[in-house]
Each structure stands twice: as C-alpha cells, then as structure tokens.
Design a protein around this motif. Structure first.
Motif, PDB file in Angstrom:
ATOM      1  N   ASP A 166      -6.043  -2.292  -7.891  1.00  0.00           N
ATOM      2  CA  ASP A 166      -4.758  -2.836  -7.451  1.00  0.00           C
ATOM      3  C   ASP A 166      -3.644  -1.801  -7.614  1.00  0.00           C
ATOM      4  N   GLY A 167      -3.670  -1.064  -8.720  1.00  0.00           N
ATOM      5  CA  GLY A 167      -2.653  -0.045  -8.947  1.00  0.00           C
ATOM      6  C   GLY A 167      -2.778   1.133  -7.997  1.00  0.00           C
ATOM      7  N   ARG A 169      -3.824   1.170  -4.977  1.00  0.00           N
ATOM      8  CA  ARG A 169      -3.398   0.852  -3.612  1.00  0.00           C
ATOM      9  C   ARG A 169      -1.960   1.277  -3.353  1.00  0.00           C
ATOM     10  N   SER A 170      -1.105   1.158  -4.353  1.00  0.00           N
ATOM     11  CA  SER A 170       0.291   1.569  -4.178  1.00  0.00           C
ATOM     12  C   SER A 170       0.382   3.069  -3.924  1.00  0.00           C
ATOM     13  N   ALA A 173      -0.874   3.839  -0.441  1.00  0.00           N
ATOM     14  CA  ALA A 173       0.113   3.445   0.565  1.00  0.00           C
ATOM     15  C   ALA A 173       1.233   4.478   0.655  1.00  0.00           C
ATOM     16  N   THR A 174       1.634   5.028  -0.485  1.00  0.00           N
ATOM     17  CA  THR A 174       2.666   6.078  -0.494  1.00  0.00           C
ATOM     18  C   THR A 174       2.188   7.299   0.274  1.00  0.00           C
TER      19      THR A 174
END
Length: 266
Positions: A166-167, A169-170, A173-174
């Motif tokens: 989950d972490g 993915r951020s 995405a960046t």
C-alpha cells in the motif's frame, strides 16, 4: 576475488575494494556503477543476513555504520573508507579518472560541480528514494514468508507485506506522474532527468524496485515505470550483477508464489 573491467594504468597504485552482497539493493547499485565506469575492484562478499556487518572486525575496520555496501580505497595511508551507497556512487563518479575509469561516462551518471542544476535534480531523486521507495522494501519480508511454515504464510502476507504494498503504490504513482509530464520527444526508455543516459538516481531506484520484479511482481498499472525498469534491466552490467537476485526470486516464486499477491501493482 578481483573483478577487472579494464586494463590497469602503468604505475597505478589505487586499489578499490567493495564490501557488499548481491541480494542487497544498494550493493548492486554500487557494483553496477563500478562496472559501468570500467573501474577494477576487489569484491568482498559480506554475509549480512547472518550478522557479519555487526561483528567487531567489520564495525571497527570497514564500516562503523554496520551496513553494506562499504568501499575501501587503498593506496594512501590510512585507507579511505566510505559507507552509504549514495555517497559511494557520487565519490566513484568524482574519482573515475584517477581510478583508471571512464571519466566522460562518469559525467553522464553524475556531473558534480560541472553541471550544478543537473546534479541537483539527481540529488533530489536520490534523497526522495529513501522515503518514497526504500522505506517500503518488501524483499526481507518476502524472504521471511518464504522461509516460514505454510500455516503462517497468509498471515505474513496480510500483516507485513500488504502495508508495504500500500505504501509503495504512492511512490510508484509519483514516478508514473513524473514520467507522464516529460516531453514527448524524450528517449524511448524514460529516465528521471529526461536524458538519453541514465543517472545515479535511475540506478538507485531501479535496483530497489527490481528486487521484487525478480520475485514476479509486475507494474502493469504503472506502464511508464515498467518501461523505465525494463530499459535499465536490459543494460549488460545490470543484467550480470542481478543474476543472483533473479535466481533467488525464482526460488521464492516457485515455492511461495501462491501466498504472495504478485498482482498487487498489476
């Protein structure tokens, strides 16, 4: 074992030793750069999984931070000792000519003071790497899952790996958004600075992500990131230094793949 990627210059006295392990992402980045720059080095494998970095001889003589990679440059008295992969790679680019390497190529990877703005962009991504990508390193938990009893594997996937996924993915995405903002006339395989040649930032972050690519994770949801990773992974030295982690990843996938959410980023 001394790995020579070039012919030594007459009268050369500098000897470079890399203390590392190829299942360590930062270790691979440092070794790939040594090969890319054509700098001969003495390979010293460190059994970090069994605590060799915490043994007194390592902490006192090699790296007081008790981490790998570590670089030891002999030829002066005393030896020059350096830890932390980012510092090691910047240093190697700065001393490439003195070490008998390809100084012109080193400028592509990291220009230093010769191009302050480009260096700053590289530094920015290398600084971001720590909290954007590395803090979500999944490989050690994947290894724990692989080595544990089957009855506990789903629990580890849920409690340890899912929060890291989950972490991450951020961060992905960046990266994806950054590549999408680059001009359309950038090279076929994207790079973080938009140049035809990758930099230390590209090498650092792709080594980090390739650790889970080796296990079988795909980044279909982030096509620009996937293309960038593939472009780096096709480089000859990247492929050679990554053979061990690919083999370990294959072993994990064949034995424990059913317990892993390998489509977490697909």
């Amino acid at each position: 074992m001394v790995i020579t990627c070039r012919d030594k210059s007459p009268g050369e006295t500098m000897t470079i030793s890399l203390y590392a392990h190829r299942l360590s992402q930062p270790s691979r980045a440092a070794e790939i750069l040594l090969r890319e720059l054509g700098i001969a080095y003495d390979w010293q494998e460190v059994d970090f999984a069994n605590g060799e970095t915490r043994e007194p001889h390592f902490a006192e003589q090699i790296n007081p931070f008790q981490t790998i990679p570590a670089l030891v440059v002999s030829g002066d008295d005393p030896d020059f000792v350096l830890g932390e992969s980012h510092a090691i790679m910047r240093y190697l680019c700065r001393i490439a000519a003195d070490a008998g390497g390809d100084a012109e190529n080193a400028q592509h990877w990291y220009p230093g003071d010769r191009d302050a703005r480009r260096s700053a962009r590289i530094d920015q991504w290398m600084a971001w790497h720590h909290n954007g990508i590395r803090r979500y390193d999944m490989f050690h938990d994947i290894m724990n899952l692989h080595l544990t009893l089957p009855m506990l594997k789903y629990e580890l996937q849920s409690t340890a790996l899912k929060p890291l996924q989950d972490g991450l993915r951020s961060g992905l995405a960046t990266l994806e958004a950054h590549f999408e903002r680059q001009p359309q006339d950038t090279p076929a395989a994207p790079t973080l600075c938009g140049d035809a040649h990758p930099t230390l930032a590209d090498l650092t972050i792709t080594c980090e992500l390739y650790q889970i690519v080796a296990v079988g994770y795909r980044f279909d949801r982030y096509p620009q990131v996937a293309q960038w990773l593939n472009g780096m992974a096709e480089r000859d030295h990247f492929k050679r230094v990554s053979e061990e982690v690919l083999e370990q990843g294959r072993t994990i996938r064949e034995a424990s793949g059913d317990y892993l959410e390998l489509d977490a980023f697909a």
